[in-house]
Motif scaffolding. Structure first.
Motif: not given
Length: 424
Positions: A16-22, A24-43
């Motif tokens: 994690v770079s020093a200027d990253s928004d993310f 380990i103290q963040n752990i946001p939630y989102g939804v994304f499409l993976t490289r295998d075209d699978v939709i999943t919930i993630g962080t």
């Protein structure tokens, strides 16, 4: 239950770079499409997205009462419905799994191949199914600026504004994730000096710098949420660009307020940052005078120090920062907004979105819209390439970003990036 994930001394085995928004103290939630075209919930940690569906199937959430498919869905609504206790248990567990001292996943390369993705390998989606969307009007500076422009400067705020959070119901079907381009809207406008309106593309498209919070199932029809409980029902926050067509708005807003000038598009950041993650950045909200009625009265630090920035990038050009603002300027807090929203018994559901309203500060460089920054077109904003703007032009890209930072940690929201295309 303690917020163990907020420990500022924690470090992750994911870089994690020093200027990253993310971190380990963040752990946001989102939804994304993976490289295998699978939709999943993630962080997300650093520049890696984490498939929570795969992590759950591999047994990493053992001991937490979760349904087998809770992270295998295309929205976060069901997870949000599980409530604050579950959100915190899961976030704490993710923090443990990716802690630099924990070898379980760190040393399991096969599991890592299933669970981890670089950001280039995924495509972010709208994180929740938004059933209802309410937009508030809660920045005193913004409301004063607008009232000064369109009404008597001596009476810029209407009599009710200092007594309750003002809001209106927007259109949830046109809320879109960052990266989705929009079209210049068409509508009726009344040109100065004319007797009848015309119809065509808006000539005054504007951004609105806002944030929005996502709710969980909060109450039954006819029940109100007490002010002291309101934050329990707020899952997290996103950046929010509530696009506006000012010329359409000026003609239509009397007597019922915004309609076609607002419902053509609103853009949100794809990662929902939890209210838990923002706790270290609590600050007092502005003094409220007159004192709110008892059902809206709060004690303590009820706002959050979130630095906000807006830039405009012309086609093929470089970005120019046009506004630096802060969420802490909001006169009415999220808890007051939600409490007032339900004070008449209005039912609030999982995935409902509540916009803050345009966020403006005391100084011109902190205003949250082009209407204010260019002051109704009388003070054009100069871009770095020498061009000027009084509103957003075709092929301009507007970028909103936001983060919190103290001496120990930085927590951010990423960006909302949207390009305006010509009207069809």
């Amino acid at each position: 239950m303690p917020n163990k994930a907020n420990d500022p001394s924690k470090k992750s085995w994911i870089p994690v770079s020093a200027d990253s928004d993310f971190p380990i103290q963040n752990i946001p939630y989102g939804v994304f499409l993976t490289r295998d075209d699978v939709i999943t919930i993630g962080t997300r940690i650093g520049d890696h997205a984490i498939d929570l569906g795969a992590l759950h199937q591999l047994g990493y959430f053992k001991g937490i009462p979760l349904t087998d498919d809770i992270f295998l869905q295309d929205t976060l609504n069901d997870f949000i419905s599980d409530g604050q206790k579950t959100w915190r248990l899961v976030r704490n567990r993710i923090s443990e799994i990716f802690d630099i001292t924990n070898p379980i996943l760190k040393e399991n390369l096969e599991h890592q191949k299933t669970v981890l993705f670089t950001m280039e390998e995924i495509e972010m989606q709208l994180p929740v199914q938004i059933g209802d969307y309410t937009d508030f009007y809660s920045s005193k500076e913004h409301a004063t600026n607008i009232g000064t422009m369109f009404r008597d400067p001596e009476n810029a705020l209407l009599p009710n504004w200092l007594h309750m959070p003002i809001g209106y119901h927007g259109r949830s079907s046109t809320i879109i994730p960052s990266g989705t381009n929009i079209r210049r809207p068409k509508g009726q406008t009344m040109v100065a000096g004319e007797d009848t309106p015309g119809y065509g593309p808006s000539k005054m498209v504007d951004f609105e710098l806002e944030m929005a919070f996502i709710t969980t199932d909060a109450n039954k029809l006819g029940e109100s949420i007490p002010i002291e409980d309101a934050e329990k029902y707020i899952f997290g926050l996103v950046l929010f660009n509530d696009w506006s067509a000012r010329d359409i708005q000026k003609w239509e807003y009397v007597p019922l307020g915004p309609f076609m000038a607002k419902n053509f598009a609103s853009s949100i950041s794809p990662w929902i940052v939890t209210l838990d993650a923002l706790q270290p950045f609590r600050v007092p909200s502005p003094e409220q005078n007159p004192e709110p009625l008892p059902y809206l009265k709060q004690e303590g630090a009820n706002s959050f120090d979130i630095h906000l920035e807006v830039s405009i990038t012309p086609e093929g050009g470089v970005p120019t920062t046009v506004s630096n603002s802060n969420f802490k300027y909001m006169y009415w807090t999220m808890a007051q907004q939600l409490t007032h929203h339900t004070s008449n018994g209005c039912k609030v559901l999982s995935g409902d979105l509540m916009g803050s309203g345009t966020i403006s500060g005391h100084t011109p460089d902190s205003y949250g819209s082009m209407l204010e920054l260019a002051w109704q077109g009388t003070k054009p904003i100069e871009l770095l390439d020498g061009a000027t703007r009084t509103s957003i032009e075709d092929y301009d890209t507007v970028t909103l970003s936001g983060h919190c930072k103290n001496e120990k940690v930085r927590i951010g929201f990423g960006q909302v990036v949207t390009q305006l295309l010509p009207a069809k």
